[in-house]
Scaffold this motif. Structure first.
Motif, PDB file in Angstrom:
ATOM      1  N   UNK A  46      30.387  36.637  39.279  1.00 22.38           N
ATOM      2  CA  UNK A  46      29.398  37.152  38.158  1.00 22.38           C
ATOM      3  C   UNK A  46      29.179  38.556  37.824  1.00 22.38           C
ATOM      4  N   UNK A  47      29.122  39.424  38.899  1.00 24.24           N
ATOM      5  CA  UNK A  47      29.085  40.821  38.558  1.00 24.24           C
ATOM      6  C   UNK A  47      30.483  41.520  38.088  1.00 24.24           C
ATOM      7  N   UNK A  48      31.569  40.786  38.584  1.00 24.83           N
ATOM      8  CA  UNK A  48      32.812  41.447  38.638  1.00 24.83           C
ATOM      9  C   UNK A  48      33.177  41.323  37.129  1.00 24.83           C
ATOM     10  N   UNK A  54      35.279  48.659  35.698  1.00 23.11           N
ATOM     11  CA  UNK A  54      35.059  50.218  35.753  1.00 23.11           C
ATOM     12  C   UNK A  54      35.334  50.574  37.291  1.00 23.11           C
ATOM     13  N   UNK A  55      35.723  49.864  38.088  1.00 25.67           N
ATOM     14  CA  UNK A  55      36.069  50.127  39.477  1.00 25.67           C
ATOM     15  C   UNK A  55      37.488  49.767  40.052  1.00 25.67           C
ATOM     16  N   UNK A  56      38.435  49.413  39.024  1.00 27.87           N
ATOM     17  CA  UNK A  56      39.546  49.122  39.444  1.00 27.87           C
ATOM     18  C   UNK A  56      39.517  47.583  39.778  1.00 27.87           C
ATOM     19  N   UNK A  57      38.489  46.776  39.692  1.00 26.74           N
ATOM     20  CA  UNK A  57      38.484  45.493  39.969  1.00 26.74           C
ATOM     21  C   UNK A  57      39.024  44.494  39.027  1.00 26.74           C
ATOM     22  N   UNK A  58      40.202  44.673  38.456  1.00 29.72           N
ATOM     23  CA  UNK A  58      40.973  43.941  37.561  1.00 29.72           C
ATOM     24  C   UNK A  58      41.289  42.415  38.146  1.00 29.72           C
ATOM     25  N   UNK A  59      41.283  42.505  39.452  1.00 33.41           N
ATOM     26  CA  UNK A  59      41.935  41.149  39.882  1.00 33.41           C
ATOM     27  C   UNK A  59      40.656  40.113  39.785  1.00 33.41           C
ATOM     28  N   UNK A  60      39.584  40.367  39.559  1.00 28.08           N
ATOM     29  CA  UNK A  60      38.595  39.395  39.266  1.00 28.08           C
ATOM     30  C   UNK A  60      38.757  38.667  37.937  1.00 28.08           C
ATOM     31  N   UNK A  91      47.560  40.689  41.337  1.00 29.01           N
ATOM     32  CA  UNK A  91      48.381  41.458  41.865  1.00 29.01           C
ATOM     33  C   UNK A  91      47.736  42.748  42.012  1.00 29.01           C
ATOM     34  N   UNK A  92      46.738  43.059  41.017  1.00 28.34           N
ATOM     35  CA  UNK A  92      46.028  44.531  41.212  1.00 28.34           C
ATOM     36  C   UNK A  92      45.082  44.591  42.380  1.00 28.34           C
ATOM     37  N   UNK A  93      44.743  43.487  43.239  1.00 30.86           N
ATOM     38  CA  UNK A  93      43.819  43.600  44.075  1.00 30.86           C
ATOM     39  C   UNK A  93      43.711  44.871  45.122  1.00 30.86           C
ATOM     40  N   UNK A  94      44.867  45.098  45.581  1.00 24.68           N
ATOM     41  CA  UNK A  94      45.035  46.327  46.226  1.00 24.68           C
ATOM     42  C   UNK A  94      44.584  47.587  45.722  1.00 24.68           C
ATOM     43  N   UNK A  95      44.442  47.584  44.348  1.00 20.08           N
ATOM     44  CA  UNK A  95      43.959  48.973  43.499  1.00 20.08           C
ATOM     45  C   UNK A  95      42.477  48.711  43.815  1.00 20.08           C
ATOM     46  N   UNK A  96      41.648  47.864  44.008  1.00 13.33           N
ATOM     47  CA  UNK A  96      40.173  47.607  44.316  1.00 13.33           C
ATOM     48  C   UNK A  96      39.811  48.100  45.627  1.00 13.33           C
ATOM     49  N   UNK A  97      39.352  49.591  45.900  1.00 16.51           N
ATOM     50  CA  UNK A  97      38.926  49.872  47.142  1.00 16.51           C
ATOM     51  C   UNK A  97      37.878  50.410  47.044  1.00 16.51           C
ATOM     52  N   UNK A  98      37.028  50.589  45.936  1.00 15.39           N
ATOM     53  CA  UNK A  98      35.501  50.780  45.898  1.00 15.39           C
ATOM     54  C   UNK A  98      34.922  50.205  44.713  1.00 15.39           C
TER      55      UNK A  98
END
Length: 266
Positions: A46-48, A54-60, A91-98
Motif C-alpha cells: 500500500x505504501x510502496x 523515492x527509495x529505490x523500491x522499484x520491486x514493489x 530483479x531490482x530488489x537488492x537495490x532497496x536498502x533503505x
C-alpha cells in the motif's frame, strides 16, 4: 494445456502462486532502523506503490504485473511483456536498502528481511512458471527444476537464519531475528551485552563531572551545547588523568578519572 505426466494446468499453478502471494502479505517484509520497526507485506504494497520509487523500491511494482500475468493465464492468454516487466522490477530488489520514513526525505536503512519477502519471491517464481507453461516453453523437467529452486531458496534463507542465530547476541536476536524475520542485513556483533546485576552507586551519590573546555566554551561559530547535569556533582578541573583499561583481544578503553578517586566520575 496439460503436461502429459504431471497433468498440471497453468491456471492451477497461477492460482497457487496467487495464494502464496496473498499469504506473503500478512508476513513481515522487512525491518527498518536500528530499533527494529517492522512492515508487513500488505503495508509495503500500500505504501510502496505511491512512494516506492523515492527509495529505490522499484520491486514493489512487480506486484502490478504479477496480477496482470495472473489474469492473462486464467484467461488462457500468453503473457509476454507482463512477465518481462514483473521479472525486471523484481530483479531490482537488492537495490532497496533503505526506505523513506518522513515527508522531509529522511531515510532509514533496511536492517532485516522477513519471511514474507521470501514467500513473495517464491510466489513470483510460480507465476513465471505458470506463464511459461501457458506459452509451451516449460516442460515437465523444467517444472521439476523450478520446484527444486523454490525449495532451495527457502532452505538457503533458513540456513542463513540459523547461522545468524548462532553468531548474534541476544539483543540482535530480539531486534532483527525474531517475529518471523528471515535474516538481518547487518553483520552479527556476537559480543554479549550484559547489564549490572545490582545498583553500582547510590542514587544520591556525588558524581565527578568533567566537561571539555571546547564544549563548555565553544569557539565563535560553533553551537553551545546543553548538558543535563545531576543534582549532586563536582566539576573536575585539574585533578584528572587518563586510565587505560584492557578489554578484549588487545583492545582497550581510556577513561578520564580523578587522581583522588573518592567519588564516581561521569
Amino acid at each position: 494445456m496439460q503436461l502429459a505426466k504431471l497433468r498440471i494446468e497453468p491456471s492451477h499453478l497461477a492460482i497457487a502462486a496467487l495464494c502464496l502471494w496473498f499469504f506473503s502479505l500478512f508476513f513481515p517484509g522487512f525491518k527498518y532502523g536500528f530499533g527494529g520497526e517492522t512492515l508487513n507485506g500488505i503495508y509495503i504494497l500500500l505504501l510502496g506503490i505511491p512512494f516506492g520509487w523515492m527509495s529505490n523500491g522499484w520491486a514493489v511494482y512487480a506486484n502490478v504485473f504479477f496480477i496482470s500475468v495472473f489474469f492473462k493465464v486464467i484467461s488462457e492468454k500468453k503473457p509476454v511483456w507482463s512477465v518481462l516487466f514483473m521479472v525486471g522490477f523484481a530483479a531490482t530488489l537488492p537495490l532497496c536498502n533503505e526506505i523513506l520514513v518522513n515527508e522531509n526525505g529522511g531515510m532509514s536503512p533496511i536492517t532485516a528481511w522477513g519471511w514474507g519477502a521470501i514467500i513473495w519471491i517464491e510466489a513470483l517464481i510460480l507465476m513465471i512458471c505458470a506463464a511459461l507453461l501457458q506459452k509451451g516453453i516449460l516442460n515437465a523437467r523444467g517444472l521439476w527444476l523450478s520446484g527444486v529452486l523454490v525449495i532451495a531458496i527457502f532452505l538457503g534463507a533458513y540456513q542463513v537464519h540459523l547461522r545468524q542465530l548462532r553468531e548474534a547476541n541476544e539483543q540482535e536476536k530480539t531486534l532483527f531475528l525474531s517475529g518471523k524475520m528471515a535474516f538481518m542485513t547487518l553483520d552479527p556483533c556476537g559480543i554479549e551485552l550484559t547489564s549490572p546485576e545490582r545498583q553500582m552507586i547510590q542514587s544520591n551519590a556525588t558524581l565527578g563531572v568533567y566537561i571539555d573546555a571546547q564544549l563548555a566554551e565553544p569557539k565563535e561559530g560553533r553551537p553551545n551545547l546543553y548538558f543535563p547535569l545531576p543534582e549532586n556533582y563536582i566539576e573536575i578541573k585539574s585533578d584528572r588523568e587518563w586510565m587505560a583499561h584492557k578489554l578484549y583481544n588487545g583492545l582497550g578503553i581510556r577513561v578520564l578519572q580523578t587522581k583522588q578517586n573518592n567519588y564516581p566520575v561521569l
